[in-house]
Design an enzyme around this catalytic site. Structure first.
Site, PDB file in Angstrom:
ATOM      1  N   ARG A 190      19.292  24.915  -3.998  1.00  0.00           N
ATOM      2  CA  ARG A 190      17.556  24.273  -4.707  1.00  0.00           C
ATOM      3  C   ARG A 190      17.582  22.936  -5.398  1.00  0.00           C
ATOM      4  O   ARG A 190      17.088  23.080  -6.615  1.00  0.00           O
ATOM      5  CB  ARG A 190      17.608  25.290  -5.872  1.00  0.00           C
TER       6      ARG A 190
ATOM      7  N   GLU B 135       5.668   0.444  -5.237  1.00  0.00           N
ATOM      8  CA  GLU B 135       4.644   1.817  -5.623  1.00  0.00           C
ATOM      9  C   GLU B 135       6.284   3.067  -6.192  1.00  0.00           C
ATOM     10  O   GLU B 135       5.843   4.002  -6.412  1.00  0.00           O
ATOM     11  CB  GLU B 135       4.443   1.655  -3.654  1.00  0.00           C
TER      12      GLU B 135
ATOM     13  N   TYR C 127      -4.957   7.467  14.149  1.00  0.00           N
ATOM     14  CA  TYR C 127      -6.541   7.640  13.981  1.00  0.00           C
ATOM     15  C   TYR C 127      -7.156   6.354  15.316  1.00  0.00           C
ATOM     16  O   TYR C 127      -6.074   6.280  15.845  1.00  0.00           O
ATOM     17  CB  TYR C 127      -7.241   6.643  13.087  1.00  0.00           C
TER      18      TYR C 127
ATOM     19  N   CYS D 292       1.045  13.769   0.385  1.00  0.00           N
ATOM     20  CA  CYS D 292       0.609  13.645   1.319  1.00  0.00           C
ATOM     21  C   CYS D 292       2.307  13.992   2.029  1.00  0.00           C
ATOM     22  O   CYS D 292       3.074  14.930   2.617  1.00  0.00           O
ATOM     23  CB  CYS D 292       0.155  12.546   2.489  1.00  0.00           C
TER      24      CYS D 292
ATOM     25  N   TRP E 228      -3.343   1.333  -2.960  1.00  0.00           N
ATOM     26  CA  TRP E 228      -3.917   2.432  -3.665  1.00  0.00           C
ATOM     27  C   TRP E 228      -5.783   1.811  -3.780  1.00  0.00           C
ATOM     28  O   TRP E 228      -6.484   3.120  -4.408  1.00  0.00           O
ATOM     29  CB  TRP E 228      -3.545   2.954  -4.925  1.00  0.00           C
TER      30      TRP E 228
ATOM     31  N   ARG F 199       2.793  16.727   4.987  1.00  0.00           N
ATOM     32  CA  ARG F 199       1.582  17.681   5.544  1.00  0.00           C
ATOM     33  C   ARG F 199       0.883  16.543   6.537  1.00  0.00           C
ATOM     34  O   ARG F 199       0.291  17.693   7.329  1.00  0.00           O
ATOM     35  CB  ARG F 199       1.039  18.780   4.595  1.00  0.00           C
ATOM     36  N   SER F 200       0.543  15.051   6.147  1.00  0.00           N
ATOM     37  CA  SER F 200      -0.010  15.008   6.911  1.00  0.00           C
ATOM     38  C   SER F 200       0.041  13.089   7.035  1.00  0.00           C
ATOM     39  O   SER F 200       0.683  12.927   5.940  1.00  0.00           O
ATOM     40  CB  SER F 200      -1.507  15.515   6.102  1.00  0.00           C
TER      41      SER F 200
ATOM     42  N   TYR G  78       1.397  11.624  -7.323  1.00  0.00           N
ATOM     43  CA  TYR G  78       3.147  11.439  -7.087  1.00  0.00           C
ATOM     44  C   TYR G  78       3.354  11.027  -8.734  1.00  0.00           C
ATOM     45  O   TYR G  78       3.797  12.730  -9.339  1.00  0.00           O
ATOM     46  CB  TYR G  78       3.724  10.607  -6.829  1.00  0.00           C
TER      47      TYR G  78
ATOM     48  N   ASP H 218      -0.406   9.453   8.754  1.00  0.00           N
ATOM     49  CA  ASP H 218      -0.922   8.134   9.225  1.00  0.00           C
ATOM     50  C   ASP H 218       0.026   7.231  10.168  1.00  0.00           C
ATOM     51  O   ASP H 218       0.622   6.949   9.649  1.00  0.00           O
ATOM     52  CB  ASP H 218      -1.406   7.685   8.364  1.00  0.00           C
TER      53      ASP H 218
HETATM   54  N1  LIG Z   1      -5.562   7.065   5.549  1.00  0.00           N
HETATM   55  C1  LIG Z   1      -4.611   6.362   4.994  1.00  0.00           C
HETATM   56  N2  LIG Z   1      -3.394   6.079   5.414  1.00  0.00           N
HETATM   57  C2  LIG Z   1      -2.416   6.233   4.592  1.00  0.00           C
HETATM   58  O1  LIG Z   1      -1.238   5.777   4.955  1.00  0.00           O
HETATM   59  C3  LIG Z   1      -2.465   6.470   2.887  1.00  0.00           C
HETATM   60  C4  LIG Z   1      -3.841   6.902   2.875  1.00  0.00           C
HETATM   61  N3  LIG Z   1      -4.687   6.328   3.533  1.00  0.00           N
HETATM   62  N4  LIG Z   1      -4.589   7.174   1.059  1.00  0.00           N
HETATM   63  C5  LIG Z   1      -3.467   6.798   0.130  1.00  0.00           C
HETATM   64  C6  LIG Z   1      -2.317   6.787   0.604  1.00  0.00           C
HETATM   65  C7  LIG Z   1      -2.468   4.597   0.354  1.00  0.00           C
HETATM   66  N5  LIG Z   1      -1.312   4.073   1.734  1.00  0.00           N
HETATM   67  C8  LIG Z   1      -1.548   3.331   2.272  1.00  0.00           C
HETATM   68  C9  LIG Z   1      -2.388   2.380   2.267  1.00  0.00           C
HETATM   69  C10 LIG Z   1      -2.156   1.130   3.026  1.00  0.00           C
HETATM   70  C11 LIG Z   1      -1.232   0.620   3.850  1.00  0.00           C
HETATM   71  C12 LIG Z   1      -1.872  -0.462   4.572  1.00  0.00           C
HETATM   72  O2  LIG Z   1      -2.782  -1.330   4.275  1.00  0.00           O
HETATM   73  N6  LIG Z   1      -0.897  -1.273   4.991  1.00  0.00           N
HETATM   74  C13 LIG Z   1      -0.959  -2.715   5.571  1.00  0.00           C
HETATM   75  C14 LIG Z   1      -1.101  -3.812   4.559  1.00  0.00           C
HETATM   76  C15 LIG Z   1      -0.931  -3.668   3.570  1.00  0.00           C
HETATM   77  C16 LIG Z   1      -0.355  -4.666   2.214  1.00  0.00           C
HETATM   78  O3  LIG Z   1       1.531  -4.046   1.608  1.00  0.00           O
HETATM   79  O4  LIG Z   1      -0.445  -4.745   1.784  1.00  0.00           O
HETATM   80  C17 LIG Z   1       0.434  -2.308   6.844  1.00  0.00           C
HETATM   81  O5  LIG Z   1      -0.391  -2.896   7.255  1.00  0.00           O
HETATM   82  O6  LIG Z   1       1.178  -2.283   6.811  1.00  0.00           O
HETATM   83  C18 LIG Z   1      -0.747   0.947   3.799  1.00  0.00           C
HETATM   84  C19 LIG Z   1      -0.413   2.008   3.583  1.00  0.00           C
HETATM   85  C20 LIG Z   1      -0.790   5.041   2.326  1.00  0.00           C
HETATM   86  N7  LIG Z   1      -1.643   6.267   2.041  1.00  0.00           N
HETATM   87  O1  LIG Z   2       1.555   8.527   1.850  1.00  0.00           O
HETATM   88  C1  LIG Z   2       0.795   9.035   2.849  1.00  0.00           C
HETATM   89  C2  LIG Z   2      -0.526   9.110   2.273  1.00  0.00           C
HETATM   90  C3  LIG Z   2      -0.871   9.290   2.996  1.00  0.00           C
HETATM   91  N1  LIG Z   2      -1.563   8.772   4.357  1.00  0.00           N
HETATM   92  C4  LIG Z   2      -1.571   9.139   5.313  1.00  0.00           C
HETATM   93  C5  LIG Z   2      -2.146  10.879   5.639  1.00  0.00           C
HETATM   94  C6  LIG Z   2      -3.362  11.367   6.238  1.00  0.00           C
HETATM   95  O2  LIG Z   2      -4.420   9.754   7.718  1.00  0.00           O
HETATM   96  C7  LIG Z   2      -4.362  10.717   5.173  1.00  0.00           C
HETATM   97  C8  LIG Z   2      -4.625  11.365   3.556  1.00  0.00           C
HETATM   98  O3  LIG Z   2      -5.666  12.176   4.103  1.00  0.00           O
HETATM   99  P1  LIG Z   2      -6.411  13.909   4.242  1.00  0.00           P
HETATM  100  O4  LIG Z   2      -7.606  14.401   4.465  1.00  0.00           O
HETATM  101  O5  LIG Z   2      -5.993  14.402   2.526  1.00  0.00           O
HETATM  102  O6  LIG Z   2      -5.008  14.079   5.183  1.00  0.00           O
HETATM  103  O7  LIG Z   2      -3.659   9.141   4.320  1.00  0.00           O
HETATM  104  C9  LIG Z   2       0.405   8.717   4.979  1.00  0.00           C
HETATM  105  O8  LIG Z   2       0.334   9.335   5.912  1.00  0.00           O
HETATM  106  N2  LIG Z   2       0.532   8.515   4.407  1.00  0.00           N
END
Ligand SMILES: Nc1nc(=O)c2c([nH]1)NC[C@@H]1CN(c3ccc(C(=O)N[C@@H](CCC(=O)O)C(=O)O)cc3)CN21
Ligand SMILES: O=c1ccn([C@H]2C[C@H](O)[C@@H](COP(=O)(O)O)O2)c(=O)[nH]1
Length: 279
Positions: free
Chosen positions: A127, A58, A222, A159, A80, A179-180, A94, A182
């Protein structure tokens, strides 16, 4: 990585329950910070196995300036998929903002090349920033990610919004404003990704590494992660020694790294903890 677990406990115990765009619901706090000394090992979470392969590809994809999910899919990376159009397009996320930020006169700015050039020429500058937050290209929250991409907008607003470098005593530090966040699924990826980026930029600028400072806006769990087999299982586990990052080659530029250049040694994590992603 004790601080990551402490933050997770903080959100669980002190967070407020809040509705969110995805409809899943979160428990959330506002404004927190973690700091990792990159000389004390590579901050890849050890209390669950983190898929470093996806993180490396990524980051290389961002640095290529690509917003096309098919490049990731061809390498077996599916993180993604939920947000892309059928042809792979994710709109101006990005890669576009980092490498070809659009100016009103039609020209573009390569923020990554510029910041590396600045670190080399003016390491004391205050900067040394890269911004992915471009208000002109943000999506409309009332329509789906895919409909936004069809209208030329980003699938999701960035994010990891803004990062700044800092050089002192021959060492490069980096601070990210997210900013946000997970906390269960995204944050372990974000910590490893920006730590890796800091190592790469330091190597390109002939600097050592300092700290990665991770600053959070809305930091959330979540509600469907707040279960005995996900968050509670994570919190029952104890951190192990940090692994070490090896970069086997010094490419001619930040854009010439390949997946095979990176190796993380002495990584002995606990097993994977699966969790559903909020879309
Ligand atoms: N809700 C949410 N959380 C995110 O972290 C997130 C988004 N949405 N949307 C955009 C991107 C996509 N990202 C992601 C998406 C999936 C995983 C995930 O499923 N991780 C699994 C394994 C995935 C793999 O490598 O195959 C894990 O257990 O960490 C992690 C980050 C980070 N971002
Ligand atoms: O790199 C990342 C990308 C996304 N996230 C998480 C943060 C939120 O849970 C969602 C995005 O939803 P918004 O409503 O746009 O805030 O994805 C992350 O932690 N890291």
């Amino acid at each position: 990585m004790q601080q990551y677990l402490d933050l997770m406990r903080d959100v669980r115990d002190n967070g407020v329950d809040k509705a969110d765009r995805t409809g899943v619901g979160t428990r959330s706090v506002f404004g927190r910070q973690l700091r990792f000394d990159l000389n004390a090992g590579f901050p890849l979470l050890t209390t669950k196995k983190v898929h470093l392969r996806s993180i490396i590809y990524e980051l290389l994809w961002f640095l290529k300036g690509s917003c096309d999910n098919t490049w990731l899919q061809e390498r077996g990376v599916s993180i993604w998929d939920e947000w892309a159009l059928e042809d792979g397009d994710l709109g101006p996320i990005y890669g576009k903002q980092w490498r070809s930020w659009a100016c009103p006169d039609g020209s573009t700015i390569d923020q990554i090349s510029e910041v590396i050039d600045m670190i080399r020429r003016k390491p004391d500058s205050r900067r040394l920033l890269v911004s992915a937050w471009n208000p002109a290209e943000l999506p409309d929250e009332t329509i789906s990610p895919q409909d936004n991409v069809r209208r030329g907008r980003a699938a999701l607003p960035p994010c990891h919004t803004l990062f700044q470098f800092y050089v002192a005593e021959g060492k490069l530090s980096c601070q990210l404003y997210q900013r946000s966040a997970d906390l269960f699924l995204g944050v372990p990826f974000n910590i490893a990704s920006y730590s890796l980026l800091t190592h790469m930029v330091a190597q390109q600028c002939d600097l050592g590494v300092g700290d990665f400072v991770h600053t959070f806006g809305d930091c959330h769990l979540y509600l469907n992660h707040l279960t005995d087999d996900i968050v509670e299982e994570q919190l029952r586990r104890s951190p192990k020694p940090q692994p070490t990052l090896m970069i086997h080659r010094r490419p001619d530029s930040i854009f010439d790294y390949q997946f095979e250049d990176f190796e993380v040694v002495d990584y002995h994590p606990d097993p994977v903890i699966k969790a559903p992603i909020a879309v």
